[in-house]
Motif scaffolding. Structure first.
Motif, mmCIF file in Angstrom:
data_model
loop_
_atom_site.group_PDB
_atom_site.id
_atom_site.type_symbol
_atom_site.label_atom_id
_atom_site.label_comp_id
_atom_site.label_asym_id
_atom_site.label_seq_id
_atom_site.Cartn_x
_atom_site.Cartn_y
_atom_site.Cartn_z
ATOM 1 N N VAL A 36 11.840 -0.896 -7.328
ATOM 2 C CA VAL A 36 10.604 -1.233 -6.601
ATOM 3 C C VAL A 36 9.691 -2.008 -7.539
ATOM 4 C CG1 VAL A 36 9.427 0.937 -7.220
ATOM 5 C CG2 VAL A 36 8.726 -0.328 -5.172
ATOM 6 N N THR A 37 9.027 -2.986 -6.992
ATOM 7 C CA THR A 37 8.068 -3.772 -7.765
ATOM 8 C C THR A 37 6.708 -3.704 -7.099
ATOM 9 O OG1 THR A 37 9.778 -5.291 -8.538
ATOM 10 C CG2 THR A 37 7.496 -6.039 -8.703
ATOM 11 N N LEU A 38 5.720 -3.258 -7.857
ATOM 12 C CA LEU A 38 4.353 -3.159 -7.375
ATOM 13 C C LEU A 38 3.566 -4.339 -7.930
ATOM 14 C CD1 LEU A 38 3.782 0.634 -8.189
ATOM 15 C CD2 LEU A 38 4.988 -0.397 -6.252
ATOM 16 N N ARG A 39 2.643 -4.838 -7.124
ATOM 17 C CA ARG A 39 1.864 -5.988 -7.562
ATOM 18 C C ARG A 39 0.379 -5.644 -7.563
ATOM 19 N NH1 ARG A 39 1.975 -12.378 -6.549
ATOM 20 N NH2 ARG A 39 -0.279 -12.780 -6.691
ATOM 21 N N CYS A 40 -0.321 -6.223 -8.527
ATOM 22 C CA CYS A 40 -1.771 -6.046 -8.628
ATOM 23 C C CYS A 40 -2.439 -7.390 -8.887
ATOM 24 C CB CYS A 40 -2.113 -5.098 -9.780
ATOM 25 S SG CYS A 40 -3.882 -5.075 -10.208
ATOM 26 N N GLY A 55 4.337 9.051 -6.498
ATOM 27 C CA GLY A 55 2.929 9.243 -6.774
ATOM 28 C C GLY A 55 2.137 8.019 -6.320
ATOM 29 N N VAL A 56 0.904 7.972 -6.709
ATOM 30 C CA VAL A 56 0.052 6.820 -6.392
ATOM 31 C C VAL A 56 -0.196 6.029 -7.666
ATOM 32 C CG1 VAL A 56 -2.113 6.013 -5.408
ATOM 33 C CG2 VAL A 56 -1.062 8.118 -4.546
ATOM 34 N N GLY A 115 -4.544 1.432 -4.682
ATOM 35 C CA GLY A 115 -3.314 2.089 -5.072
ATOM 36 C C GLY A 115 -2.127 1.757 -4.201
ATOM 37 N N THR A 116 -0.942 1.982 -4.771
ATOM 38 C CA THR A 116 0.311 1.929 -4.026
ATOM 39 C C THR A 116 0.888 3.334 -4.029
ATOM 40 O OG1 THR A 116 0.841 -0.370 -4.577
ATOM 41 C CG2 THR A 116 2.676 1.071 -3.978
ATOM 42 N N ARG A 117 1.111 3.866 -2.822
ATOM 43 C CA ARG A 117 1.714 5.191 -2.733
ATOM 44 C C ARG A 117 3.215 5.014 -2.723
ATOM 45 N NH1 ARG A 117 0.220 10.232 -1.640
ATOM 46 N NH2 ARG A 117 -1.917 9.568 -1.218
ATOM 47 N N SER A 161 0.832 -1.199 0.000
ATOM 48 C CA SER A 161 0.000 0.000 0.000
ATOM 49 C C SER A 161 0.870 1.253 0.000
ATOM 50 C CB SER A 161 -0.946 0.008 1.203
ATOM 51 O OG SER A 161 -0.219 -0.090 2.406
ATOM 52 N N HIS A 162 2.029 1.141 0.625
ATOM 53 C CA HIS A 162 2.985 2.238 0.639
ATOM 54 C C HIS A 162 4.388 1.692 0.411
ATOM 55 C CE1 HIS A 162 -0.352 3.974 2.962
ATOM 56 N NE2 HIS A 162 0.084 5.144 2.566
ATOM 57 N N SER A 163 5.211 2.476 -0.262
ATOM 58 C CA SER A 163 6.610 2.106 -0.442
ATOM 59 C C SER A 163 7.455 3.369 -0.456
ATOM 60 C CB SER A 163 6.796 1.323 -1.747
ATOM 61 O OG SER A 163 8.145 0.957 -1.922
ATOM 62 N N VAL A 164 8.486 3.368 0.369
ATOM 63 C CA VAL A 164 9.424 4.490 0.391
ATOM 64 C C VAL A 164 10.794 3.938 0.016
ATOM 65 C CG1 VAL A 164 10.457 6.336 1.739
ATOM 66 C CG2 VAL A 164 8.094 5.632 2.207
#
Lengths: 113, 116
Positions: free
Chosen positions: B19-23, B88-89, B110-112, B9-12
């Motif tokens: 960074v890898t985002l998953r959906c 961003g998101v 979303g992932t922020r 949900s969040h990544s800094v």
């Protein structure tokens, strides 16, 4: 290029009144238009889709109009409630159809008790 | 039915990192989209999958972004190396129907992403 304009200022209304939000677009003739609701920290939620050959569409307390001559859509919430407070987004399909959408910046609605 | 889920949900991360985002889309939805909102801007289209095939990636900012949807189920969006302007998101959305369908989009929360 295609552009969507929504009132950037927040709309503040009293509970029970009708809220009217505006979406204007330029350089475009979309086949349909969609409205979404977005709450803080959440993703947009689909509300209504209206096609270019439809003048008006209703869903419960929601009503959307689509004027292709004026290049404008109006979104109405009747008998508004504090729970209706959110940001409302207008979206149009980019060329290519399907759901490649261009979104407006959204209008924040605040309904006060 | 379960909705569209995104992780994290969040990544800094720091500039230059990966960074890898998953959906995970709604089960049975062939169409999967990635959108993003950078600070102060509108939500913008990044790309569209139909099953495992990329149909349109015209919104991808540059070649630092790589999206995959192996097997036509979940999707990942990798940013490598991340830059400050990538903050961003990132929203994922899915819909039913064939390639030309305009079935309503179902968005995840979303992932922020914050790049420092």
């Amino acid at each position: 290029s295609q552009k969507i304009e929504q009132n950037s200022e927040a709309l503040n209304i009293q509970e029970g009144k009708t809220a009217t939000l505006t979406c204007n677009y330029t350089n475009y003739s979309p086949a349909y238009l969609q409205w979404y609701r977005q709450d803080p920290g959440r993703g947009p939620v689909f509300l209504l889709l209206i096609r270019e050959n439809e003048k008006e569409k209703r869903k419960e307390r929601l009503k959307v109009t689509f004027d292709t001559t004026l290049k404008q859509s109006l979104f109405h919430i009747t008998a508004s409630q504090p729970a209706d407070s959110a940001t409302y987004l207008c979206a149009l399909p980019l060329s290519g159809g399907y759901n490649k959408l261009i979104f407006g910046a959204g209008t924040r609605l605040a309904v006060h008790p | 039915e379960a909705g569209v889920t995104q992780f994290p949900s969040h990544s800094v991360i720091e500039k230059g990192q990966t960074v890898t985002l998953r959906c995970d889309p709604i089960s049975g939805h062939d169409n999967l989209y990635w959108y993003r909102r950078v600070m102060g801007k509108e939500i913008k289209f990044l790309l569209h999958f139909v099953k495992e095939s990329k149909q349109d990636e015209s919104g991808m900012p540059n070649n630092r972004f790589l999206a995959e949807r192996t097997g036509g189920t979940y999707s990942t969006l990798k940013v490598q190396p991340a830059e400050l302007e990538d903050s961003g998101v990132y929203f994922c959305a899915s819909s039913q129907g064939g390639r030309g369908s305009n079935s309503p989009l179902h968005f995840g929360n979303g992932t922020r992403l914050t790049v420092t």
